[in-house]
Design a protein around this motif. Structure first.
Motif: not given
Ligand code: PGA
Length: 251
Positions: A9, A11, A96, A168, A172-174, A213-214, A233-236
């Protein structure tokens, strides 16, 4: 048996040229490597058509990060599920926590978005998760159940079978703070139980439930080792090929 999936993801990161380069590099790695899960990237709307044209979407699935809660018409600035599908994308991330918190997306709106996504042949990656206060109060089970019920439980079993879920925890997100493997397994197993109660064990067993979430290369393996965690589901960590592939290779 349900699919194992690692989905990125992005973003609101990467301009078009940067995003195209990342997608092409990832696709090139996947062309030369056998991986043990489905791999998907979620990109900003404006990247979708170029990315879909530049990669093999059979080996690297492409997702929008949102779609409109209306089919078409006078909704300036919105992008419909049909438009997303017409780019070649096959997935859409919906619900999200950032969309819920910053853009006021309600369970009712998300219900409509899910229906429009499915009607246009897109696979929703539907996000659920509690905020820190809710976890501290022990409310996280009720919160995710209500999110699922409010947006998904009017679907037929056949349509529900097309949904990918992503748990998520918002805390834990970001943040660099990850749910422990035990915390992830506990709530994923609970979620599967909620699905089984509504749709029966077979539908529940076939639903992929991702953790987000991280999640990073250093913790993906222990998270994915849990029987009810079917990927991430992977952000950063989806913004660099090596980080993202490090998570893909955890399978
Ligand atoms: P993150 O984000 O991996 O940067 O914590 C996950 C997400 O919001 O999908």
């Amino acid at each position: 048996m349900r699919k194992k999936i690692v989905a990125g993801n992005w973003k609101m990161n990467k301009n078009l040229q940067e995003g195209l380069e990342l997608a092409k590099n990832l696709d090139a790695v996947l062309a030369n490597e056998k991986v043990n899960c489905d791999v998907i990237i979620g990109t900003p709307f404006i990247h979708l058509a170029s990315v879909c044209a530049a990669v093999d979407t059979q080996r690297l699935g492409v997702a929008a990060e949102n779609c409109a809660d209306h089919a078409s018409g006078a909704y300036t600035g919105e992008v419909s599920a049909e438009m997303v599908k017409s780019t070649g994308a096959n997935y859409v991330i919906l619900g999200h926590s950032e969309r819920r918190a910053y853009y006021g997306e309600t369970p009712e709106m998300l219900k409509t978005k899910v229906e429009l996504a499915l009607a246009n042949g897109l696979t929703p990656i539907f996000c659920i998760g509690e905020v820190l206060e809710e976890r501290k109060a022990g409310e996280h089970f009720n919160v995710v159940k209500a999110q699922i019920e409010g947006s998904l439980f009017s679907l037929s079993a056949e349509d529900f079978g097309k949904i990918i879920l992503a748990y998520e925890p918002v805390w834990a997100i970001g943040t660099g703070e990850t749910a422990t493997p035990e915390q992830a397994e506990e709530i994923h197993a609970y979620i599967r139980g909620v699905l089984a109660e509504k749709y029966g064990q077979e539908v529940a067993d076939n639903c992929s439930i991702l953790y987000g979430g991280s999640c990073k290369p250093s913790n993906a393996k222990e998270l994915f080792a849990n029987p009810n965690v079917d990927g991430g589901l992977i952000g950063g960590a989806s913004l660099k090929v090596e980080d993202f592939m490090g998570i893909v290779r955890a399978w």
